[in-house]
Design an enzyme around this catalytic site. Structure first.
Site, PDB file in Angstrom:
ATOM      1  N   ARG A  36      -7.733  85.057  65.616  1.00 63.17           N
ATOM      2  CA  ARG A  36      -7.894  83.704  66.163  1.00 63.17           C
ATOM      3  C   ARG A  36      -9.403  83.504  66.234  1.00 63.17           C
ATOM      4  O   ARG A  36     -10.113  84.293  66.837  1.00 63.17           O
ATOM      5  CB  ARG A  36      -7.292  83.644  67.562  1.00 63.17           C
ATOM      6  CG  ARG A  36      -5.803  83.924  67.480  1.00 63.17           C
ATOM      7  CD  ARG A  36      -5.001  83.125  68.481  1.00 63.17           C
ATOM      8  NE  ARG A  36      -3.621  83.037  68.003  1.00 63.17           N
ATOM      9  CZ  ARG A  36      -2.569  83.447  68.696  1.00 63.17           C
ATOM     10  NH1 ARG A  36      -2.726  83.924  69.900  1.00 63.17           N
ATOM     11  NH2 ARG A  36      -1.356  83.354  68.194  1.00 63.17           N
ATOM     12  N   CYS A  37      -9.872  82.440  65.609  1.00 60.18           N
ATOM     13  CA  CYS A  37     -11.317  82.316  65.439  1.00 60.18           C
ATOM     14  C   CYS A  37     -11.850  81.123  66.223  1.00 60.18           C
ATOM     15  O   CYS A  37     -11.536  79.975  65.915  1.00 60.18           O
ATOM     16  CB  CYS A  37     -11.619  82.168  63.944  1.00 60.18           C
ATOM     17  SG  CYS A  37     -13.319  81.799  63.613  1.00 60.18           S
ATOM     18  N   ASP A 114       7.926  82.836  64.662  1.00 67.85           N
ATOM     19  CA  ASP A 114       8.644  81.926  65.568  1.00 67.85           C
ATOM     20  C   ASP A 114       9.559  80.944  64.840  1.00 67.85           C
ATOM     21  O   ASP A 114      10.426  80.346  65.453  1.00 67.85           O
ATOM     22  CB  ASP A 114       7.648  81.099  66.411  1.00 67.85           C
ATOM     23  CG  ASP A 114       6.625  81.983  67.100  1.00 67.85           C
ATOM     24  OD1 ASP A 114       6.950  83.162  67.337  1.00 67.85           O
ATOM     25  OD2 ASP A 114       5.519  81.513  67.406  1.00 67.85           O
ATOM     26  N   ARG A 158       7.314  81.663  71.456  1.00 69.04           N
ATOM     27  CA  ARG A 158       6.511  80.630  72.126  1.00 69.04           C
ATOM     28  C   ARG A 158       7.375  79.466  72.593  1.00 69.04           C
ATOM     29  O   ARG A 158       8.280  79.647  73.379  1.00 69.04           O
ATOM     30  CB  ARG A 158       5.396  80.143  71.197  1.00 69.04           C
ATOM     31  CG  ARG A 158       4.154  80.952  71.354  1.00 69.04           C
ATOM     32  CD  ARG A 158       2.813  80.265  71.171  1.00 69.04           C
ATOM     33  NE  ARG A 158       2.703  79.031  70.460  1.00 69.04           N
ATOM     34  CZ  ARG A 158       2.284  78.920  69.211  1.00 69.04           C
ATOM     35  NH1 ARG A 158       1.987  79.974  68.515  1.00 69.04           N
ATOM     36  NH2 ARG A 158       2.156  77.732  68.676  1.00 69.04           N
ATOM     37  N   HIS A 246       5.971  92.835  71.465  1.00 69.76           N
ATOM     38  CA  HIS A 246       5.371  92.884  70.129  1.00 69.76           C
ATOM     39  C   HIS A 246       6.107  93.739  69.114  1.00 69.76           C
ATOM     40  O   HIS A 246       5.707  93.782  67.954  1.00 69.76           O
ATOM     41  CB  HIS A 246       3.904  93.297  70.238  1.00 69.76           C
ATOM     42  CG  HIS A 246       3.054  92.140  70.658  1.00 69.76           C
ATOM     43  ND1 HIS A 246       3.039  91.682  71.956  1.00 69.76           N
ATOM     44  CD2 HIS A 246       2.268  91.305  69.955  1.00 69.76           C
ATOM     45  CE1 HIS A 246       2.248  90.628  72.034  1.00 69.76           C
ATOM     46  NE2 HIS A 246       1.772  90.366  70.837  1.00 69.76           N
ATOM     47  N   ARG A 420      41.733  95.579  46.549  1.00 67.29           N
ATOM     48  CA  ARG A 420      41.383  94.796  45.362  1.00 67.29           C
ATOM     49  C   ARG A 420      42.600  94.142  44.713  1.00 67.29           C
ATOM     50  O   ARG A 420      42.462  93.343  43.793  1.00 67.29           O
ATOM     51  CB  ARG A 420      40.730  95.701  44.316  1.00 67.29           C
ATOM     52  CG  ARG A 420      39.324  96.115  44.698  1.00 67.29           C
ATOM     53  CD  ARG A 420      38.758  97.130  43.720  1.00 67.29           C
ATOM     54  NE  ARG A 420      37.390  97.460  44.101  1.00 67.29           N
ATOM     55  CZ  ARG A 420      36.310  96.874  43.601  1.00 67.29           C
ATOM     56  NH1 ARG A 420      36.442  95.922  42.697  1.00 67.29           N
ATOM     57  NH2 ARG A 420      35.106  97.212  43.994  1.00 67.29           N
ATOM     58  N   THR A 477      30.643  89.472  48.912  1.00 65.55           N
ATOM     59  CA  THR A 477      30.546  90.652  48.047  1.00 65.55           C
ATOM     60  C   THR A 477      29.088  91.050  47.913  1.00 65.55           C
ATOM     61  O   THR A 477      28.216  90.185  47.870  1.00 65.55           O
ATOM     62  CB  THR A 477      31.121  90.381  46.639  1.00 65.55           C
ATOM     63  OG1 THR A 477      30.623  91.394  45.745  1.00 65.55           O
ATOM     64  CG2 THR A 477      30.702  89.030  46.093  1.00 65.55           C
ATOM     65  N   MET A 522      24.388  99.138  42.230  1.00 65.55           N
ATOM     66  CA  MET A 522      25.728  98.613  41.973  1.00 65.55           C
ATOM     67  C   MET A 522      25.639  97.142  41.566  1.00 65.55           C
ATOM     68  O   MET A 522      24.556  96.616  41.387  1.00 65.55           O
ATOM     69  CB  MET A 522      26.566  98.746  43.242  1.00 65.55           C
ATOM     70  CG  MET A 522      27.023 100.159  43.524  1.00 65.55           C
ATOM     71  SD  MET A 522      27.829 100.221  45.126  1.00 65.55           S
ATOM     72  CE  MET A 522      29.389 100.885  44.668  1.00 65.55           C
ATOM     73  N   ARG A 604      12.493 111.340  37.548  1.00 64.61           N
ATOM     74  CA  ARG A 604      13.636 111.715  38.404  1.00 64.61           C
ATOM     75  C   ARG A 604      14.614 110.549  38.401  1.00 64.61           C
ATOM     76  O   ARG A 604      14.208 109.408  38.216  1.00 64.61           O
ATOM     77  CB  ARG A 604      13.169 111.956  39.844  1.00 64.61           C
ATOM     78  CG  ARG A 604      12.270 113.157  40.031  1.00 64.61           C
ATOM     79  CD  ARG A 604      13.055 114.457  39.950  1.00 64.61           C
ATOM     80  NE  ARG A 604      12.217 115.617  40.193  1.00 64.61           N
ATOM     81  CZ  ARG A 604      11.472 116.217  39.258  1.00 64.61           C
ATOM     82  NH1 ARG A 604      11.447 115.742  38.025  1.00 64.61           N
ATOM     83  NH2 ARG A 604      10.759 117.279  39.558  1.00 64.61           N
TER      84      ARG A 604
END
Length: 732
Positions: A36-37, A114, A158, A246, A420, A477, A522, A604
């Site tokens: 926050r500036c 938020d 907030r 937080h 199924r 599904t 899958m 792998r």
């Protein structure tokens, strides 16, 4: 560090390369920092920032932040030419620079947990925050049940109640306090009555969710402590308060957020490329499943309107200003959380049955719960069928009550059981059961089989009058391969499982260096999981059935990875859909990569298998399942009223067997007969799939040269105030 870095300049503004943003996809928070500036709020600060940008020739800004950051960006843009003039007068820059950098273009992406920004259905970070909240709620539920406790949970947001509302929907909380919809006078009594009723019904736990900005109708804050004291004093229940704080900002981003942010990032760049001095600063956002651009200031003004409406006690309007998705959530929550006394319920004398068909998918139970509760509220008698159509044929059907489905939202798999088996081989027996139990409507929740089943029932109507009743299919599904819908219940949970595993595998690969993993997902013939998983996990390639590939492509991928190993990123990740090619199997690709990569990288392989079907449903699937199911039940009620003639229900038109799907921006009921032409029945996938448009994005992010189709990018629209009717058709 946000605007601070822009004001400070120096090393705070650096050029980034391809490699400098590698591996940050799975990191939470923000890698480039945010602050926050204070100084950027002053003209002096903005003057300095303008100077720093001009020095580097920067005239395009992409701002990722909440409404504060975006409002600041817009002001900066409005002042830009004045700031340059002032810099020129002070002799800091020359007239040449003033001309060259005359215009500043700005595009915003809304990053805020938020979800309080009007005009956007979902802000970046909201879904991940919901994941954190739901993880905590699921954990708390087990202790609450063991100890028979009441828990008061305070969540962030907030002045916006979105997180509280959706988490209450997703865990079936007993009560929720949000700033937009304060409880009526005397809420203390009604809340305590509800809690003690729940206890009397043997419900062992009570969960109350409080948004941090919650207020009563006199604009006085309602705190979690106040709620706790009330429950203890009035009811003497053992009550605990948990303030999540937080935790909600932390953790790794969910699959949904990664895909949302990647899509929005592309949109932002496209918007900047097309921006002219005349176009207003815009924000890119998602409406349903469609990317849109909206004028930044219109969104900011509308967001401020909500706050104003709340301050002035115009709460109905505040809810409407929040947008159709918020309003939908609120209406659904109200429908499902409070059971009216039996005396107040209408009596329709209709019997409605619910069943699951196909493979289990997370979120099915949430859908069943919503169907049962909305059905009871509408005055129907609800029946549950055990084990799909096979169970139906054997007469495994029983009446199901409001209390029977309590706590189902967070359960994975299918509690009713699912098979199924298609109905074709049991048509007579099923018709018998429909007649015996006098079933007047069916809700079928499941995957491709559910859609096929309803087609079979539709086609059998000429022989069996019992099937001439309203029938609705809800797509559920993990494969997301049902025609007529962009999303299906369960796909988001499976995607999160894939992405989580890929993150772990990437870590392992980074540790060993120069290692490539081949991962099989899958999805049947549908490449949704492989493609979206690759996008969300930052993979190098994804092999899918929908986009044919040959040995040349495989070779190009190997060469690409060989090049990659020369950089600082020495790992690879390749996803393969289980049925993408019958000859290029996972083993084949693994052996090919191993041989071709000799001396450069080793390989792998990992088959993810059935872990993709399991797990607790993600917030998206709970919410999506709950909402479309509630909507489908209301549709069934409407159809029952329309088709009731001379003491019986008779529905034999095409539009009485529908599938409810999410299409771009809207939820639509589509006759299954009409979806036939859109379906490839051999491979069990839709002929057209929206996510294939995101394929080039995955390739570009993996550093392949390819063209990106911009025809689908968002056009600038205006923020529309929706009418109350629209909330019914609308967003998720």
């Amino acid at each position: 560090m946000g605007y601070q870095g822009m004001v400070d300049g120096g090393d705070n503004i650096v050029e980034v390369s391809w490699e400098s943003v590698s591996s940050i996809l799975q990191v939470g928070g923000t890698v480039i920092g945010s602050a926050r500036c204070k100084s950027f709020r002053t003209r002096e600060g903005r003057l300095q920032a303008a100077y720093n940008l001009v020095q580097r020739g920067i005239t395009n800004l992409c701002v990722i932040g909440g409404d504060g950051s975006l409002t600041g960006a817009n002001l900066f843009r409005e002042e830009w030419s004045g700031l340059l003039e002032e810099l020129a007068q002070k002799g800091k820059i020359d007239e040449e620079a003033v001309k060259k950098y005359a215009y500043l273009n700005i595009v915003g992406m809304v990053g805020s947990i938020d979800n309080d920004f009007c005009g956007t259905d979902m802000t970046i970070g909201t879904d991940s925050a919901l994941h954190r909240i739901i993880e905590v709620v699921d954990a708390i539920m087990t202790t609450a049940q063991s100890h028979q406790r009441t828990f008061v949970l305070e969540v962030m947001g907030r002045h916006c109640g979105y997180l509280a509302l959706v988490s209450a929907l997703a865990c079936g909380a007993d009560w929720v306090f949000i700033p937009e919809y304060p409880p009526e006078e005397g809420w203390e009594d009604s809340m305590c009555v509800k809690l003690s009723e729940n206890r009397a019904r043997k419900k062992r736990l009570n969960i109350i969710i409080v948004a941090e900005g919650a207020i009563d109708c006199h604009n006085k804050p309602i705190t979690s402590e106040k709620v706790k004291d009330l429950v203890v004093q009035r009811l003497g229940f053992d009550t605990r308060v948990t303030i999540l704080g937080h935790v909600q900002r932390g953790g790794t981003p969910s699959a949904f957020d990664r895909i949302l942010a990647s899509r929005m990032g592309v949109e932002a760049v496209l918007a900047l490329l097309e921006a002219t001095p005349a176009t207003p600063a815009c924000v890119v956002s998602l409406s349903g499943n469609q990317a849109v651009r909206l004028p930044l200031m219109e969104c900011v003004q509308m967001t401020q309107e909500v706050q104003k409406a709340m301050d002035e006690g115009r709460f109905v309007e505040a809810v409407r200003l929040r947008g159709r998705s918020f309003e939908n959530n609120l209406n659904t929550y109200k429908l499902l959380s409070h059971k009216k006394p039996d005396a107040e319920l209408p009596k329709t004398n209709f019997n409605v049955a619910v069943l699951n068909v196909g493979a289990p998918a997370a979120g099915m139970n949430a859908a069943v719960r919503a169907a049962v509760r909305v059905g009871i509220t509408e005055g129907h008698k609800m029946f549950a069928v055990i084990d799909g159509f096979e169970g139906f044929a054997r007469g495994k059907i029983k009446e199901i009550s409001w209390g029977d489905v309590g706590g189902w939202t967070g359960q994975g798999g299918s509690i009713l059981g699912t098979k199924r088996t298609l109905p074709a081989k049991y048509l007579e027996k099923i018709a018998d059961q429909m007649r015996t139990n006098n079933i007047n409507a069916l809700m079928v929740i499941g995957g491709f089989e559910a859609y096929e089943s309803c087609l079979q029932l539709h086609e059998a109507r000429s022989r069996f009058e019992e099937f001439c009743v309203p029938i609705c299919v809800l797509p559920a599904t993990i494969s997301n391969n049902v025609p007529g819908t962009d999303f299906s219940i369960g796909a988001d949970t499976a995607l999160n499982a894939i992405v989580e595993t890929c993150d772990r595998i990437k870590q392992s690969a980074s540790g060993t260096k120069r290692r490539v993993f081949i991962i099989e997902t899958m999805g049947g013939y549908c490449g949704y999981l492989a493609n979206m998983g690759a996008l969300a996990a930052g993979a190098d390639a994804a092999y899918i059935f929908e986009e044919q590939f040959d040995i040349r492509e495989l070779q190009a991928n190997v060469e690409h990875l060989t090049e990659k190993m020369k950089t600082s990123i020495q790992r690879g990740l390749v996803l393969r859909n289980e049925n993408c090619n019958e000859n290029y199997t996972t083993d084949f690709i693994y052996q090919l990569y191993s041989e071709e990569g000799k001396g450069v990288f080793d390989c792998r392989k990992n088959v993810l298998g059935h872990m993709q079907q399991g797990g607790a449903p993600s917030p998206f699937d709970r919410n999506f399942g709950t909402k479309i199911s509630a909507k489908a039940m209301q549709w069934i009620s409407k159809k029952l009223k329309e088709t009731y003639r001379k003491g019986k229900v008779f529905a034999n038109t095409d539009d009485s067997v529908c599938l409810l799907g999410m299409r771009r921006r809207n939820l639509v009921f589509q006759p299954v007969a009409e979806l036939k032409t859109e379906t490839d029945f051999v491979h069990r996938i839709p002929k057209e799939q929206w996510w294939l448009k995101l394929r080039p994005l995955m390739k570009i992010l993996a550093k392949y040269k390819t063209s990106y189709d911009v025809s689908d990018s968002g056009q600038l629209e205006h923020v529309a105030m929706h009418s109350p009717k629209e909330a019914e058709t609308g967003a998720i």
